[in-house]
Structure formats: structure tokens, C-alpha cells
Design a protein around this motif. Structure first.
Motif, PDB file in Angstrom:
ATOM      1  N   LYS A  66     -62.455  14.996  36.025  1.00  0.00           N
ATOM      2  CA  LYS A  66     -61.458  15.239  37.069  1.00  0.00           C
ATOM      3  C   LYS A  66     -60.725  16.561  36.866  1.00  0.00           C
ATOM      4  N   ILE A  67     -60.438  16.897  35.624  1.00  0.00           N
ATOM      5  CA  ILE A  67     -59.752  18.166  35.377  1.00  0.00           C
ATOM      6  C   ILE A  67     -60.692  19.340  35.643  1.00  0.00           C
ATOM      7  N   CYS A  68     -61.953  19.196  35.242  1.00  0.00           N
ATOM      8  CA  CYS A  68     -62.928  20.248  35.527  1.00  0.00           C
ATOM      9  C   CYS A  68     -63.078  20.457  37.031  1.00  0.00           C
ATOM     10  N   LYS A  69     -63.101  19.379  37.774  1.00  0.00           N
ATOM     11  CA  LYS A  69     -63.207  19.495  39.237  1.00  0.00           C
ATOM     12  C   LYS A  69     -61.989  20.203  39.798  1.00  0.00           C
ATOM     13  N   ASN A  70     -60.810  19.850  39.302  1.00  0.00           N
ATOM     14  CA  ASN A  70     -59.576  20.479  39.767  1.00  0.00           C
ATOM     15  C   ASN A  70     -59.580  21.981  39.489  1.00  0.00           C
ATOM     16  N   LEU A  71     -60.128  22.375  38.331  1.00  0.00           N
ATOM     17  CA  LEU A  71     -60.135  23.786  37.933  1.00  0.00           C
ATOM     18  C   LEU A  71     -61.408  24.512  38.367  1.00  0.00           C
ATOM     19  N   GLU A  72     -62.248  23.804  39.128  1.00  0.00           N
ATOM     20  CA  GLU A  72     -63.494  24.372  39.655  1.00  0.00           C
ATOM     21  C   GLU A  72     -64.425  24.846  38.543  1.00  0.00           C
ATOM     22  N   ILE A  73     -64.500  24.038  37.482  1.00  0.00           N
ATOM     23  CA  ILE A  73     -65.461  24.267  36.400  1.00  0.00           C
ATOM     24  C   ILE A  73     -66.687  23.424  36.714  1.00  0.00           C
ATOM     25  N   ASN A  74     -67.835  24.068  36.866  1.00  0.00           N
ATOM     26  CA  ASN A  74     -69.030  23.369  37.340  1.00  0.00           C
ATOM     27  C   ASN A  74     -70.076  23.139  36.252  1.00  0.00           C
ATOM     28  N   THR A  75     -69.694  23.288  35.010  1.00  0.00           N
ATOM     29  CA  THR A  75     -70.620  23.102  33.888  1.00  0.00           C
ATOM     30  C   THR A  75     -71.191  21.680  33.863  1.00  0.00           C
ATOM     31  N   LYS A  76     -72.462  21.570  33.559  1.00  0.00           N
ATOM     32  CA  LYS A  76     -73.097  20.251  33.414  1.00  0.00           C
ATOM     33  C   LYS A  76     -72.600  19.599  32.130  1.00  0.00           C
ATOM     34  N   ILE A  77     -72.143  18.339  32.224  1.00  0.00           N
ATOM     35  CA  ILE A  77     -71.625  17.606  31.068  1.00  0.00           C
ATOM     36  C   ILE A  77     -72.507  16.385  30.826  1.00  0.00           C
ATOM     37  N   ILE A  78     -72.997  16.241  29.583  1.00  0.00           N
ATOM     38  CA  ILE A  78     -73.862  15.110  29.259  1.00  0.00           C
ATOM     39  C   ILE A  78     -73.426  14.448  27.954  1.00  0.00           C
ATOM     40  N   ARG A  79     -73.818  13.203  27.786  1.00  0.00           N
ATOM     41  CA  ARG A  79     -73.515  12.442  26.569  1.00  0.00           C
ATOM     42  C   ARG A  79     -74.572  12.722  25.509  1.00  0.00           C
ATOM     43  N   SER A  80     -74.137  12.819  24.269  1.00  0.00           N
ATOM     44  CA  SER A  80     -75.090  13.096  23.184  1.00  0.00           C
ATOM     45  C   SER A  80     -76.140  11.998  23.048  1.00  0.00           C
ATOM     46  N   SER A  81     -75.762  10.748  23.303  1.00  0.00           N
ATOM     47  CA  SER A  81     -76.702   9.636  23.137  1.00  0.00           C
ATOM     48  C   SER A  81     -77.831   9.669  24.157  1.00  0.00           C
ATOM     49  N   HIS A  82     -77.668  10.463  25.230  1.00  0.00           N
ATOM     50  CA  HIS A  82     -78.696  10.554  26.259  1.00  0.00           C
ATOM     51  C   HIS A  82     -79.729  11.641  25.964  1.00  0.00           C
ATOM     52  N   ILE A  83     -79.556  12.322  24.829  1.00  0.00           N
ATOM     53  CA  ILE A  83     -80.476  13.394  24.445  1.00  0.00           C
ATOM     54  C   ILE A  83     -81.495  12.839  23.452  1.00  0.00           C
ATOM     55  N   GLU A  84     -82.758  13.148  23.645  1.00  0.00           N
ATOM     56  CA  GLU A  84     -83.826  12.599  22.808  1.00  0.00           C
ATOM     57  C   GLU A  84     -83.980  13.406  21.521  1.00  0.00           C
ATOM     58  N   ILE A  85     -83.227  12.960  20.514  1.00  0.00           N
ATOM     59  CA  ILE A  85     -83.316  13.551  19.177  1.00  0.00           C
ATOM     60  C   ILE A  85     -83.230  12.418  18.162  1.00  0.00           C
ATOM     61  N   ASP A  86     -83.349  12.758  16.886  1.00  0.00           N
ATOM     62  CA  ASP A  86     -83.100  11.794  15.816  1.00  0.00           C
ATOM     63  C   ASP A  86     -81.584  11.712  15.630  1.00  0.00           C
ATOM     64  N   HIS A  87     -80.991  10.636  16.114  1.00  0.00           N
ATOM     65  CA  HIS A  87     -79.534  10.527  16.070  1.00  0.00           C
ATOM     66  C   HIS A  87     -79.004  10.153  14.692  1.00  0.00           C
ATOM     67  N   GLY A  88     -79.893  10.042  13.734  1.00  0.00           N
ATOM     68  CA  GLY A  88     -79.471   9.845  12.355  1.00  0.00           C
ATOM     69  C   GLY A  88     -79.109  11.151  11.675  1.00  0.00           C
ATOM     70  N   LEU A  89     -79.436  12.273  12.315  1.00  0.00           N
ATOM     71  CA  LEU A  89     -79.104  13.579  11.752  1.00  0.00           C
ATOM     72  C   LEU A  89     -77.586  13.765  11.709  1.00  0.00           C
ATOM     73  N   LYS A  90     -77.141  14.615  10.820  1.00  0.00           N
ATOM     74  CA  LYS A  90     -75.704  14.852  10.662  1.00  0.00           C
ATOM     75  C   LYS A  90     -75.382  16.340  10.794  1.00  0.00           C
ATOM     76  N   ALA A  91     -74.149  16.595  11.135  1.00  0.00           N
ATOM     77  CA  ALA A  91     -73.545  17.929  11.110  1.00  0.00           C
ATOM     78  C   ALA A  91     -74.439  18.997  11.734  1.00  0.00           C
ATOM     79  N   GLU A  92     -74.699  20.066  10.966  1.00  0.00           N
ATOM     80  CA  GLU A  92     -75.432  21.223  11.481  1.00  0.00           C
ATOM     81  C   GLU A  92     -76.829  20.869  11.977  1.00  0.00           C
TER      82      GLU A  92
END
Length: 233
Positions: free
Chosen positions: A123-149
């Protein structure tokens, strides 16, 4: 393509939105452990010329749950928080335009902490006209057991990023060589902490929630501030 990755924060400071505005894809960590000492569910706004801490109370649960598994406590008095915000900002120049937005954010019916916060960011991004795509990390196909860097690099490669941008606070967390070996540029965003505006008091209080800017400055003034930072390679 530029990627930024952060934990979700409720009504964070302007530097958070500068990062979202700078990147092409902004990833919100939902499947990492919630940290009590962080700023995920708390921040400061201005009350009588001083910073005032507000917190979203959470249901008592295991300290080892991920952010996506934390639930907002039934004791969260939304009307009380809104009443305090109204008391703090009712004389601010943009109060009439912004308070309905804040009401819609605080009164969001979602009890899941992550979903509650991501709604506020949208809602704040919409108010400020920021159009960046926002996604959840869990929706990305990687090994989610990885840490940090290693996890950051894996997310970037999965999204076909060419550049990873992190707030300047992470300068000592990452090794530029590790990113370069994966054909990724590592850049740090340093927000301008000397930005000042009229808060209605003699002494300026910096680093408050985005709420303070929204109440005191119009959209065009904030959009200008969203560009006031340095990118450090």
C-alpha cells in the motif's frame, strides 16, 4: 537486472523504500527465523517532539518459528495505535490525506504477521508510485537450507540478476569476490541521513518510520527523497 532482499518491516524508515525503488525485483524473506531484537514488528514515530516506539504484539510461540509462521496477538489494540498516531500527527500538513491510508493498513484483518506486513508495504509503494516487483523468498526455487551470503547469491542467480544491492549496514557481511565469481555485482545503498524537513518542533528527529515523512511531506517531496542516496561499489 537489480535485486534487493530484506526482512519484512512494518512501516520502516525511508531507506527501506529507497532500496525497493532502486531495484527491479525486491525479495521479502518470509522463510527465515523471526528475530525478537530486530525491527520486523516495531518502529518509531514522532510524539511531542520525541521518538515513540510502537509494536505489533505477537502471539506467544516458539522463538524458532519463521516469520511466515508468526501470528499477531489478539491483544493487539488497533484502535489504540490509531488513536496515538492521530494524536501525534493530527496537526501535520498531510494528515487528512494520509491517515485513511494508515487506518487501512492497521485495520487489515490478516492475523499472519508476514501477510499483515506485506500488505502495508504494497500500500505504501502504491501511494508513492513505486512499481517494483515484490516477491516472497519461499516462492523462489532454491535450496532454502542455505544461509547468509550463499542464500543471497542463490536467490540472485535464480532470478537471473546481474546486480545485488544491499543497505550499507551489510558492508561487512558480504565478500565481493564471492559475488563476482558468480557474475554478480555487489553494490551497497547508503541513504542520506542528513535529510531534514519541518516536523513542527525545534529539534529534528531523524530515522523515524516512513509514517513521519508521509504525514509531513507531499508525494512529490517524498519521491525526491527516494532518490537521495549513494550507491557504493
Amino acid at each position: 537486472m537489480k535485486v534487493g532482499i530484506m526482512q519484512p518491516y512494518f512501516l520502516p524508515y525511508v531507506g527501506y523504500f529507497q532500496l525497493i525503488n532502486e531495484v527491479d525485483i525486491f525479495v521479502l524473506y518470509d522463510n527465515i527465523e523471526y528475530t525478537k531484537k530486530g525491527w520486523i514488528n516495531r518502529n518509531n514515530y514522532l510524539l511531542n517532539g520525541r521518538p515513540y516506539l510502537f509494536t505489533i504484539p505477537l502471539k506467544k510461540d516458539s522463538d524458532y518459528l519463521n516469520i511466515e509462521d508468526r501470528i499477531i496477538s489478539e491483544s493487539f489494540k488497533k484502535n489504540k495505535l490509531l488513536r496515538k498516531i492521530k494524536e501525534a500527527y493530527n496537526k501535520a500538513p498531510c494528515f487528512k490525506n494520509i491517515f485513511p491510508l494508515i487506518e487501512s493498513i492497521v485495520n487489515h484483518k490478516e492475523s499472519n504477521l508476514f501477510k499483515f506486513i506485506i500488505n502495508s508495504i504494497y500500500k505504501i509503494c502504491k501511494n508513492l508510485e513505486i512499481n517494483t516487483k515484490i516477491i516472497r523468498s519461499s516462492h523462489i526455487e532454491i535450496d532454502h537450507g542455505l544461509k547468509a551470503e550463499e542464500k543471497v547469491i542463490s536467490i540472485c542467480k535464480s532470478l537471473n540478476a546481474t546486480t545485488y544491492i544491499n543497505p550499507i549496514g551489510g558492508l561487512e557481511l558480504y565478500d565481493k569476490r564471492s559475488f563476482n565469481e558468480k557474475n554478480l555485482d555487489l553494490i551497497f545503498l547508503k541513504a542520506n541521513l542528513n535529510i531534514k524537513y519541518d516536523q513542527g518542533f525545534d529539534v529534528f528527529v531523524p530515522n523515524l518510520s516512513i509514517l513521519d515523512l508521509l504525514m509531513h511531506l507531499d508525494k512529490n517531496e517524498i519521491k525526491k527523497i527516494l532518490t537521495e542516496y549513494k550507491l557504493i561499489k
